[in-house]
Design an enzyme around this catalytic site. Structure first.
Site, PDB file in Angstrom:
ATOM      1  N   ASP A   1       0.847  -1.207   0.000  1.00 54.87           N
ATOM      2  CA  ASP A   1       0.000   0.000   0.000  1.00 54.87           C
ATOM      3  C   ASP A   1       0.883   1.258   0.000  1.00 54.87           C
ATOM      4  O   ASP A   1       0.865   2.033   0.947  1.00 54.87           O
ATOM      5  CB  ASP A   1      -0.964  -0.006   1.204  1.00 54.87           C
ATOM      6  CG  ASP A   1      -0.250  -0.003   2.553  1.00 54.87           C
ATOM      7  OD1 ASP A   1       0.938  -0.406   2.622  1.00 54.87           O
ATOM      8  OD2 ASP A   1      -0.872   0.430   3.550  1.00 54.87           O
TER       9      ASP A   1
ATOM     10  N   ASN B   1      -2.486   2.702   3.626  1.00 55.98           N
ATOM     11  CA  ASN B   1      -1.923   4.023   3.910  1.00 55.98           C
ATOM     12  C   ASN B   1      -2.749   5.130   3.250  1.00 55.98           C
ATOM     13  O   ASN B   1      -2.819   6.255   3.751  1.00 55.98           O
ATOM     14  CB  ASN B   1      -0.485   4.100   3.415  1.00 55.98           C
ATOM     15  CG  ASN B   1       0.469   3.341   4.322  1.00 55.98           C
ATOM     16  OD1 ASN B   1       0.271   3.311   5.537  1.00 55.98           O
ATOM     17  ND2 ASN B   1       1.487   2.724   3.744  1.00 55.98           N
TER      18      ASN B   1
ATOM     19  N   ASP C   1       6.784   1.106   1.836  1.00 57.86           N
ATOM     20  CA  ASP C   1       6.416   0.168   0.766  1.00 57.86           C
ATOM     21  C   ASP C   1       7.229   0.480  -0.490  1.00 57.86           C
ATOM     22  O   ASP C   1       7.669  -0.433  -1.194  1.00 57.86           O
ATOM     23  CB  ASP C   1       4.933   0.309   0.409  1.00 57.86           C
ATOM     24  CG  ASP C   1       4.008   0.059   1.576  1.00 57.86           C
ATOM     25  OD1 ASP C   1       3.506  -1.058   1.725  1.00 57.86           O
ATOM     26  OD2 ASP C   1       3.791   1.013   2.355  1.00 57.86           O
TER      27      ASP C   1
ATOM     28  N   PHE D   1      -0.487  -0.801  12.658  1.00 56.66           N
ATOM     29  CA  PHE D   1      -1.385  -0.255  11.624  1.00 56.66           C
ATOM     30  C   PHE D   1      -1.945  -1.318  10.661  1.00 56.66           C
ATOM     31  O   PHE D   1      -3.159  -1.392  10.450  1.00 56.66           O
ATOM     32  CB  PHE D   1      -0.656   0.845  10.830  1.00 56.66           C
ATOM     33  CG  PHE D   1      -1.491   1.448   9.731  1.00 56.66           C
ATOM     34  CD1 PHE D   1      -2.459   2.397  10.006  1.00 56.66           C
ATOM     35  CD2 PHE D   1      -1.323   1.044   8.416  1.00 56.66           C
ATOM     36  CE1 PHE D   1      -3.240   2.943   8.999  1.00 56.66           C
ATOM     37  CE2 PHE D   1      -2.097   1.580   7.393  1.00 56.66           C
ATOM     38  CZ  PHE D   1      -3.063   2.541   7.688  1.00 56.66           C
ATOM     39  N   ASN D   2      -1.099  -2.117  10.033  1.00 55.23           N
ATOM     40  CA  ASN D   2      -1.579  -3.036   8.981  1.00 55.23           C
ATOM     41  C   ASN D   2      -2.602  -4.034   9.528  1.00 55.23           C
ATOM     42  O   ASN D   2      -3.530  -4.426   8.823  1.00 55.23           O
ATOM     43  CB  ASN D   2      -0.416  -3.799   8.343  1.00 55.23           C
ATOM     44  CG  ASN D   2       0.456  -2.903   7.490  1.00 55.23           C
ATOM     45  OD1 ASN D   2       0.010  -1.854   7.026  1.00 55.23           O
ATOM     46  ND2 ASN D   2       1.707  -3.297   7.289  1.00 55.23           N
TER      47      ASN D   2
ATOM     48  N   THR E   1       2.873  -6.153   2.779  1.00 62.48           N
ATOM     49  CA  THR E   1       3.331  -5.002   3.571  1.00 62.48           C
ATOM     50  C   THR E   1       2.228  -3.952   3.770  1.00 62.48           C
ATOM     51  O   THR E   1       2.523  -2.798   4.064  1.00 62.48           O
ATOM     52  CB  THR E   1       4.572  -4.342   2.914  1.00 62.48           C
ATOM     53  OG1 THR E   1       4.190  -3.823   1.639  1.00 62.48           O
ATOM     54  CG2 THR E   1       5.710  -5.324   2.761  1.00 62.48           C
TER      55      THR E   1
ATOM     56  N   HIS F   1      10.028  -0.160   7.776  1.00 62.85           N
ATOM     57  CA  HIS F   1       9.273  -1.370   8.129  1.00 62.85           C
ATOM     58  C   HIS F   1       9.197  -2.383   6.979  1.00 62.85           C
ATOM     59  O   HIS F   1       9.593  -3.548   7.116  1.00 62.85           O
ATOM     60  CB  HIS F   1       7.819  -1.008   8.466  1.00 62.85           C
ATOM     61  CG  HIS F   1       7.633  -0.007   9.539  1.00 62.85           C
ATOM     62  ND1 HIS F   1       7.742  -0.307  10.864  1.00 62.85           N
ATOM     63  CD2 HIS F   1       7.297   1.311   9.482  1.00 62.85           C
ATOM     64  CE1 HIS F   1       7.470   0.768  11.595  1.00 62.85           C
ATOM     65  NE2 HIS F   1       7.212   1.759  10.781  1.00 62.85           N
ATOM     66  N   ASP F   2       8.617  -1.925   5.868  1.00 62.59           N
ATOM     67  CA  ASP F   2       8.240  -2.870   4.813  1.00 62.59           C
ATOM     68  C   ASP F   2       9.449  -3.449   4.092  1.00 62.59           C
ATOM     69  O   ASP F   2       9.412  -4.598   3.627  1.00 62.59           O
ATOM     70  CB  ASP F   2       7.309  -2.172   3.813  1.00 62.59           C
ATOM     71  CG  ASP F   2       5.999  -1.756   4.461  1.00 62.59           C
ATOM     72  OD1 ASP F   2       5.669  -2.311   5.538  1.00 62.59           O
ATOM     73  OD2 ASP F   2       5.314  -0.888   3.906  1.00 62.59           O
TER      74      ASP F   2
HETATM   75  C1  BDR Z   1       3.134  -0.162   8.556  1.00 55.47           C
HETATM   76  O1  BDR Z   1       2.108   0.800   8.435  1.00 55.47           O
HETATM   77  C2  BDR Z   1       2.266   1.557   7.273  1.00 55.47           C
HETATM   78  O2  BDR Z   1       2.036   2.912   7.508  1.00 55.47           O
HETATM   79  C3  BDR Z   1       3.660   1.281   6.764  1.00 55.47           C
HETATM   80  O3  BDR Z   1       3.696   1.335   5.357  1.00 55.47           O
HETATM   81  C4  BDR Z   1       3.959  -0.095   7.285  1.00 55.47           C
HETATM   82  O4  BDR Z   1       3.524  -1.099   6.381  1.00 55.47           O
HETATM   83  C5  BDR Z   1       3.913   0.124   9.824  1.00 55.47           C
HETATM   84  O5  BDR Z   1       3.061   0.027  10.926  1.00 55.47           O
HETATM   85 CA    CA Z   2       2.869  -0.577   4.105  1.00 57.76          CA
END
Ligand code: BDR
Ligand code: CA
Length: 310
Positions: free
Chosen positions: A12, A41, A17, A167-168, A126, A241-242
């Site tokens: 996303d 996102n 990402d 978040f994801n 991701t 992160h991703d």
């Molecule tokens: C995740 O949330 C999104 O905002 C980032 O792209 C990542 O995948 C981190 O919590």
């Molecule tokens: Ca992401």
């Protein structure tokens, strides 16, 4: 050298990402079979456009990009403009992508690609897990047929949207519950490990100094991401992160992991989206959870991949 690992990146974009796309496209140990997009996102219109923008700057005119779900399975969509801006990929000057998405739905693309080559394709997810859950519900054999799935999402410690949830997973816990419950080898790269992969200014400077349009673009993404992480998360350096989820496929030795059993909370008033993790040393478990990263080596791999794309 072993044959490159074939992956589909379900994402996303999203700043991190975008870096995950660059790593997957630029590292020779991975063959990026396709990019599927999901709402997370930002809206799926925006995340798809952003995937196309990254592919345009990275010169990925042959990599299929297929749009997926526009909302979670059951809940209204929650987006993250506070972190990723109004476009979902704020920072670099706006550009008009020349790469366009393929027709079709991400869920069908995932099924077709995985089922065509049993034991071969790894899914790296991701964003919210809506597309992957839809694919599993339509084709339950997906789980036994994919090589494995690596997810950026969740945490065994603290969340980032609520104290309990990352978040994801928070955006679509019902989808996450389907995906974590399916019978495949699943590795969770959660906040516990990705927060250890915060990008120092020195690495951002190295990326910008590559001097290519992609290096400059990635540097601008990191600059914006740094500013929102400072403001919203009180972190000096933004975690990539991703990119960690892709990096785990590129070279698992970059990470320490532990076998575990993870279930997703879907009903808790204060804990919805929590990835409840039980470590199971020596037991039989389908889940592994990232716990540590060799950070400098990870960033060397990322910088090299961006440079390799020219
Ligand atoms: C995740 O949330 C999104 O905002 C980032 O792209 C990542 O995948 C981190 O919590
Ligand atoms: Ca992401």
């Amino acid at each position: 050298m072993a044959a490159p690992r074939r992956i589909i990146l379900d994402c996303d974009p999203g700043h991190d990402d975008a870096l995950a796309v660059m790593l997957a496209a630029g590292d020779p140990r991975v063959d990026l079979v396709g990019i599927t997009t999901v709402a997370g996102n930002q809206t799926v219109e925006k995340t798809t456009r952003n995937a196309c923008a990254v592919a345009t700057v990275a010169g990925l005119s042959l990599t299929p990009i297929v749009r997926g779900a526009d909302r979670p399975l059951l809940r209204p969509l929650r987006i993250a403009p506070d972190i990723h801006g109004a476009s979902g990929l704020d920072g670099p000057p706006p550009l008009t992508p020349t790469v366009v998405p393929r027709p079709g739905h991400a869920c069908d693309f995932l099924i077709e690609q995985v089922m065509a080559s049993p034991g071969d394709v790894t899914i790296v997810a991701t964003g919210p897990l809506t597309n992957v859950a839809l694919a599993l519900m339509r084709e339950p054999a997906l789980a036994e047929t994919a090589r494995e799935i690596v997810i950026m999402g969740g945490a065994y410690g603290r969340g980032n949207v609520t104290p309990a949830a990352e978040f994801n997973i928070y955006v679509d816990p019902e989808a996450a519950s389907v995906v974590f419950g399916a019978p495949w080898r699943l590795t969770m790269m959660g906040l516990d490990v990705t927060h250890q992969a915060a990008c120092p200014e020195e690495v951002q400077e190295r990326i910008t100094a590559i001097g290519s349009p992609l290096g400059i673009f990635a540097g601008q993404l990191l600059e914006f991401f740094r500013s929102t992480y400072r403001r919203e998360q009180r972190m000096d350096d933004p975690p990539v992160h991703d990119a960690c989820a892709v990096a785990y496929v590129v070279d698992p030795d970059l990470f320490g992991t532990r076998p575990a059993r993870v279930v997703v909370e879907t009903t808790g008033t204060h804990t919805s989206g929590m990835t409840v993790t039980e470590f199971v040393e020596g037991g039989d478990s389908r889940h592994d959870v990232g716990i540590s990263v060799r950070r400098d080596a990870l960033f060397d791999v990322l910088v090299e991949a961006i440079a390799a794309l020219g």
